[in-house]
Design a protein around this motif. Structure first.
Motif, PDB file in Angstrom:
ATOM      1  N   VAL A 194       0.900  -1.469   0.049  1.00 31.26           N
ATOM      2  CA  VAL A 194       0.066   0.075  -0.122  1.00 31.26           C
ATOM      3  C   VAL A 194       0.962   1.237  -0.008  1.00 31.26           C
ATOM      4  O   VAL A 194       2.009   1.370   0.767  1.00 31.26           O
ATOM      5  CB  VAL A 194      -0.662  -0.166   1.262  1.00 31.26           C
ATOM      6  CG1 VAL A 194      -1.949  -1.225   1.291  1.00 31.26           C
ATOM      7  CG2 VAL A 194      -0.082   0.181   2.390  1.00 31.26           C
ATOM      8  N   PRO A 195       0.435   2.314  -0.407  1.00 28.54           N
ATOM      9  CA  PRO A 195       1.325   3.688  -0.599  1.00 28.54           C
ATOM     10  C   PRO A 195       1.224   3.991   0.756  1.00 28.54           C
ATOM     11  O   PRO A 195       0.185   4.296   1.526  1.00 28.54           O
ATOM     12  CB  PRO A 195       0.465   4.732  -1.663  1.00 28.54           C
ATOM     13  CG  PRO A 195      -0.875   3.761  -1.530  1.00 28.54           C
ATOM     14  CD  PRO A 195      -0.817   2.678  -1.201  1.00 28.54           C
ATOM     15  N   ALA A 196       2.360   4.453   1.257  1.00 29.70           N
ATOM     16  CA  ALA A 196       2.861   5.301   2.585  1.00 29.70           C
ATOM     17  C   ALA A 196       2.889   6.537   2.428  1.00 29.70           C
ATOM     18  O   ALA A 196       3.850   7.071   2.003  1.00 29.70           O
ATOM     19  CB  ALA A 196       3.740   4.451   3.135  1.00 29.70           C
ATOM     20  N   PRO A 197       1.985   7.286   3.102  1.00 32.76           N
ATOM     21  CA  PRO A 197       1.938   8.986   3.174  1.00 32.76           C
ATOM     22  C   PRO A 197       3.123   9.195   4.118  1.00 32.76           C
ATOM     23  O   PRO A 197       3.625   8.352   5.031  1.00 32.76           O
ATOM     24  CB  PRO A 197       0.663   9.133   3.659  1.00 32.76           C
ATOM     25  CG  PRO A 197       0.127   8.184   4.369  1.00 32.76           C
ATOM     26  CD  PRO A 197       0.800   6.823   3.879  1.00 32.76           C
ATOM     27  N   PRO A 198       3.853  10.459   3.983  1.00 38.14           N
ATOM     28  CA  PRO A 198       4.719  10.953   4.669  1.00 38.14           C
ATOM     29  C   PRO A 198       4.404  11.051   6.030  1.00 38.14           C
ATOM     30  O   PRO A 198       3.134  11.417   6.145  1.00 38.14           O
ATOM     31  CB  PRO A 198       5.331  12.203   3.920  1.00 38.14           C
ATOM     32  CG  PRO A 198       4.263  12.734   2.989  1.00 38.14           C
ATOM     33  CD  PRO A 198       3.364  11.453   2.664  1.00 38.14           C
ATOM     34  N   GLY A 199       5.188  11.260   6.861  1.00 37.44           N
ATOM     35  CA  GLY A 199       4.860  11.462   8.345  1.00 37.44           C
ATOM     36  C   GLY A 199       4.757  10.239   9.124  1.00 37.44           C
ATOM     37  O   GLY A 199       4.987   9.213   8.661  1.00 37.44           O
ATOM     38  N   ASP A 200       4.219  10.463  10.684  1.00 36.89           N
ATOM     39  CA  ASP A 200       4.173   9.251  11.489  1.00 36.89           C
ATOM     40  C   ASP A 200       2.969   9.500  12.136  1.00 36.89           C
ATOM     41  O   ASP A 200       2.867   9.242  13.131  1.00 36.89           O
ATOM     42  CB  ASP A 200       5.117   9.431  12.569  1.00 36.89           C
ATOM     43  CG  ASP A 200       5.456   8.178  13.320  1.00 36.89           C
ATOM     44  OD1 ASP A 200       5.098   7.313  13.001  1.00 36.89           O
ATOM     45  OD2 ASP A 200       5.735   8.351  14.507  1.00 36.89           O
ATOM     46  N   ASP A 201       1.841   9.915  11.506  1.00 37.18           N
ATOM     47  CA  ASP A 201       0.474   9.962  11.959  1.00 37.18           C
ATOM     48  C   ASP A 201      -0.259   8.733  11.809  1.00 37.18           C
ATOM     49  O   ASP A 201       0.453   7.603  11.443  1.00 37.18           O
ATOM     50  CB  ASP A 201      -0.292  11.154  11.245  1.00 37.18           C
ATOM     51  CG  ASP A 201      -0.520  10.822   9.832  1.00 37.18           C
ATOM     52  OD1 ASP A 201       0.090   9.841   9.335  1.00 37.18           O
ATOM     53  OD2 ASP A 201      -0.939  11.812   9.161  1.00 37.18           O
ATOM     54  N   GLU A 202      -1.499   8.494  12.459  1.00 38.58           N
ATOM     55  CA  GLU A 202      -2.003   7.252  12.386  1.00 38.58           C
ATOM     56  C   GLU A 202      -2.192   6.579  11.144  1.00 38.58           C
ATOM     57  O   GLU A 202      -2.210   5.381  10.933  1.00 38.58           O
ATOM     58  CB  GLU A 202      -3.559   7.488  13.023  1.00 38.58           C
ATOM     59  CG  GLU A 202      -3.353   7.790  14.483  1.00 38.58           C
ATOM     60  CD  GLU A 202      -3.140   9.466  14.838  1.00 38.58           C
ATOM     61  OE1 GLU A 202      -2.817  10.111  13.810  1.00 38.58           O
ATOM     62  OE2 GLU A 202      -3.059   9.680  16.015  1.00 38.58           O
TER      63      GLU A 202
END
Length: 442
Positions: A194-202
């Motif tokens: 799956v595509p992983a968005p940037p950052g470290d949120d939920e």
């Protein structure tokens, strides 16, 4: 969400409308009250000064107890009383809103009942009332305030709904992409991620966890397919041999000894049984966790398994501690038995076993003095059905599940089983979490 915003803002708008209306009316009534008191204070026995409009007060009237207007300013000249309502007995003053027939906007009226002393001095005790009134401001009379607040509520609700839709859409877009990619991942293609968005949120953590899950699933499915393929290959040989034997017995009944054929077929079925038992044991350990663990004296368990293998190549034990481990006696005993039996099978003259405690772990080392295992094969031997040439020569009836089964059992006990470097022979090292590290006295 838009409906919720509308409800909340409508309640807030109603509160604001009531507060503004009350504030405006309070300001008007303050002026009308002041006008009534000023006119009443100016009245003298035998003299009532003509009323004059002051400030925002448009209407002034003096009304007797027969509801007759005895004095009025120019704006109410010739008009009936502003209201027929009288102040209550316990209060001399009353504020209200009236809608006389000659005014289409409504009038805010303050009624003052003159004191008994004033009535006695001026009108021989007959009650009189002073009316002061002012027309409602256009914003209140024409409901401009409500219309303006209503438009503001609708605009704010629409803006909030649009902003929520934009923010939620932008926030959930990665979730939708993750969901669509997870839907595409099937048993035929588990390599998708799956595509992983940037950052470290939920959402980023969700993508990371989804990829971790897909990776584990891919490994599990790949391992299952490989296991099924190897199991099929392992079972195909005895099936083919049995088929050839029975076919020869039927095709050449005069040349083939039936008794010998039956004996060979029986031996083949025994091999079938052994392979199936190993497969069931391997699957059971791989798919389930250790149940009902119990504290075990690993040193005593090791000595029990060595005593059961007292025949054959001698086994020497050196224990520097007596650790207690938590686990299944049957499973851990099977692991130790398999390691010791393998070492005896491949050893030339002896097997050395050591039991140590280090870093909260019990460490069992099984060392033989045989030919050893090359570094490139040290992980392969733990795979199901993998048998090296030396193993096939020394144990032609084996099926290659012993070490694979042992590692799965050790993993179920939160331990490890590996082959480490040694000068001669194979060196198997088993590590298990220790509940204690009781060392022997020197």
């Amino acid at each position: 969400m838009g409906l919720l915003f509308l409800i909340v803002l409508t309640v807030v708008g109603a509160f604001v409308d009531g507060w503004i209306r009350s504030k405006i009316e309070a300001d008007v009534f303050r002026d009308t009250r002041r006008a009534t008191f000023e006119w009443a204070d100016a009245m003298q026995p035998g003299y009532v000064p003509p009323p004059e409009s002051t400030g925002h007060v448009d209407y002034l009237q003096l009304v007797d107890d027969q509801e007759r207007v005895t004095a009025a300013n120019a704006a109410t000249a010739g008009k009936p009383p502003l209201t027929t309502v009288r102040p209550p007995a316990d209060d001399r003053i009353l504020n209200l809103i009236e809608y006389p027939s000659w005014d289409d906007r409504g009038i805010l009226v303050t009624i003052l009942r003159l004191s008994p002393q004033a009535a006695h001095l001026v009108w021989n005790g007959r009650p009189h009332y002073v009316y002061a009134g002012d027309e409602q401001p256009p914003g209140l009379a024409n409901h401009y305030l409500e219309i303006g607040i209503g438009i503001a509520v609708l605009f704010a609700s629409a803006a909030a709904a649009w902003a929520t839709w934009v923010v939620v859409g932008r926030t959930l877009r990665p979730v939708k992409a993750i969901s669509e990619r997870m839907r595409e991942a099937t048993a035929s293609d588990l390599s998708l991620r799956v595509p992983a968005p940037p950052g470290d949120d939920e959402i980023a953590q969700l993508a990371h966890n989804s990829n971790t899950y897909l990776e584990r699933l891919e490994k599990a499915v790949t391992s299952q397919r490989r296991f099924a393929s190897m199991a099929s290959h392992e079972l195909r040989s005895p099936v083919t041999a049995l088929h050839v034997q029975l076919d020869e017995a039927l095709t050449y009944p005069q040349q083939v000894d039936p008794h010998e054929t039956i004996q060979t077929a029986l031996h083949t079925t025994e091999r079938f049984q052994a392979i199936i038992d190993e497969l069931l044991a391997y699957t059971r350990v791989k798919e389930t966790r250790t149940s009902a663990p119990e504290p075990l004296d690993l040193s005593a368990l090791l000595q029990e398994e060595m005593a059961a293998l007292s025949f054959g190549t001698p086994i020497w034990l050196k224990a520097t501690c007596h650790p207690t481990v938590l686990g299944s006696r049957v499973q851990l005993g099977g692991v130790l038995c398999n390691l010791l039996a393998n070492a005896q099978r491949h050893a030339h003259s002896r097997v050395d076993v050591t039991l140590e405690c280090a870093g909260g772990q019990a460490v069992v080392t099984v060392q033989d003095d045989g030919e050893g295992i090359s570094p490139e094969d040290r992980e392969r031997v733990f795979e199901p059905f993998v048998r090296l040439a030396e193993g096939q020569r020394l144990d032609p009836g084996g099926c290659g599940l012993g070490l694979a089964l042992s590692r799965e059992m050790v993993n179920a006990h939160r331990g490890s089983l590996a082959i480490e470097d040694s000068l001669k022979g194979a060196r198997f090292v088993l590590r298990l979490p220790a509940m204690n590290e009781d060392r022997e006295s020197a």
